[in-house]
Design a protein around this motif. Structure first.
Motif, PDB file in Angstrom:
ATOM      1  N   THR A  85      -2.017  10.344 -12.152  1.00  0.00           N
ATOM      2  CA  THR A  85      -2.204   8.905 -11.950  1.00  0.00           C
ATOM      3  C   THR A  85      -0.865   8.187 -11.833  1.00  0.00           C
ATOM      4  O   THR A  85      -0.693   7.286 -10.990  1.00  0.00           O
ATOM      5  CB  THR A  85      -3.006   8.301 -13.119  1.00  0.00           C
ATOM      6  OG1 THR A  85      -4.277   8.952 -13.198  1.00  0.00           O
ATOM      7  CG2 THR A  85      -3.213   6.812 -12.923  1.00  0.00           C
ATOM      8  N   GLU A  88       1.046   8.838  -8.428  1.00  0.00           N
ATOM      9  CA  GLU A  88       0.573   8.067  -7.275  1.00  0.00           C
ATOM     10  C   GLU A  88       1.350   6.763  -7.093  1.00  0.00           C
ATOM     11  O   GLU A  88       1.303   6.153  -6.020  1.00  0.00           O
ATOM     12  CB  GLU A  88      -0.922   7.781  -7.436  1.00  0.00           C
ATOM     13  CG  GLU A  88      -1.792   9.036  -7.379  1.00  0.00           C
ATOM     14  CD  GLU A  88      -3.245   8.753  -7.708  1.00  0.00           C
ATOM     15  OE1 GLU A  88      -3.538   7.593  -8.120  1.00  0.00           O
ATOM     16  OE2 GLU A  88      -4.090   9.658  -7.544  1.00  0.00           O
ATOM     17  N   LYS A  89       2.081   6.341  -8.131  1.00  0.00           N
ATOM     18  CA  LYS A  89       2.875   5.106  -8.053  1.00  0.00           C
ATOM     19  C   LYS A  89       4.268   5.355  -7.498  1.00  0.00           C
ATOM     20  O   LYS A  89       5.048   4.412  -7.327  1.00  0.00           O
ATOM     21  CB  LYS A  89       2.998   4.478  -9.446  1.00  0.00           C
ATOM     22  CG  LYS A  89       1.656   4.181 -10.109  1.00  0.00           C
ATOM     23  CD  LYS A  89       1.868   3.700 -11.537  1.00  0.00           C
ATOM     24  CE  LYS A  89       0.543   3.490 -12.253  1.00  0.00           C
ATOM     25  NZ  LYS A  89       0.735   3.087 -13.670  1.00  0.00           N
ATOM     26  N   SER A 153       7.847  14.798  -5.683  1.00  0.00           N
ATOM     27  CA  SER A 153       7.569  13.929  -4.533  1.00  0.00           C
ATOM     28  C   SER A 153       8.867  13.577  -3.828  1.00  0.00           C
ATOM     29  O   SER A 153       9.957  13.641  -4.422  1.00  0.00           O
ATOM     30  CB  SER A 153       6.844  12.652  -4.983  1.00  0.00           C
ATOM     31  OG  SER A 153       7.749  11.747  -5.586  1.00  0.00           O
TER      32      SER A 153
END
Length: 250
Positions: A85, A88-89, A153
């Motif tokens: 979660t 995703e930011k 990422s």
């Protein structure tokens, strides 16, 4: 003079505000920090019990620790869902990192630092070391190489699968569990090394007297066995006399 300087350094350090992001000592090491600071020859300057971090770096970040935002941080084991979660930011280059327990202690004398260094190394923190500053400040750092850092990422795009993220979280949790075990081992060794000198003398005297106590106890057991044997023999002899008397009476 050196002693007065150390006392002033300690008083100034322990009474200043905590400017860390958390603002307080981590719960898992608060007892260790308090124990060290209770001794005249030591005081802690910084500490962290260990943490799992997901941080996002700026795209043009030249120095990794600058211009970075923390997407997720915990000082305990975590769940994959929480990390996913937070991931995703991400808008930059995110990395999942595990940092082990670290503790910096200023010591009054070099001998004090060497004692603390021995305790740290024997407890599994083999990357620990001692530094001496220009002003005579002696710092002992408790560190280990029990760490992990993996990029997850790039430019906000997740690079790994959910399955690989689960694996990374599991490895991080295992490292956190081992980290907490080493912390408790360090505390136990620290208590033994820094226990009052008079208590050490009492324990030594008790250890020296222990073999004498055992010998006396063994002798007492031998005497007890002898008495029991004599009682049994006497009982048997009395029993035989009663039998002979019974036969004569018949």
């Amino acid at each position: 003079m050196a002693g007065d300087t150390f006392e002033s350094w300690k008083d100034q350090c322990l009474n200043k505000c905590d400017f860390s992001k958390k603002g307080s000592v981590d719960d898992d090491i608060s007892h260790i920090v308090a124990f060290i600071n209770s001794h005249d020859q030591y005081f802690t300057t910084s500490s962290c019990s260990g943490r799992i971090i997901l941080f996002d770096g700026a795209l043009d970040c030249q120095v990794q620790k600058r211009n970075c935002s923390w997407l997720f941080v915990t000082h305990q084991k975590c769940q994959s869902e929480d990390v996913l979660t937070s991931l995703e930011k991400s808008v930059g280059d995110a990395s999942l990192k595990f940092e082990p327990f670290v503790l910096h202690v200023q010591c009054k004398k070099l001998e004090d630092a060497q004692l603390l260094h021995t305790v740290a190394v024997n407890s599994g923190f083999r990357n620990s070391g001692i530094t001496v500053g220009k002003k005579g400040k002696i710092i002992m750092a408790v560190r280990s190489t029990h760490c992990l850092e993996v990029p997850v990422s790039h430019r906000g795009t997740v690079l790994i699968t959910d399955q690989y993220l689960d694996f990374l979280v599991r490895v991080s949790n295992q490292k956190m569990e081992e980290n907490l075990k080493r912390i408790e081992r360090f505390y136990e060794c620290l208590q033994t090394a820094l226990q009052p000198q008079e208590q050490k003398c009492i324990l030594k005297e008790a250890a020296d007297k222990k073999p004498i106590y055992r010998r006396r106890r063994k002798r007492a057991q031998v005497d007890s066995v002898t008495d029991c044997c004599q009682t049994v023999n006497d009982h048997n002899e009395n029993r035989e006399e009663e039998t002979v008397c019974d036969l004569l009476f018949l």
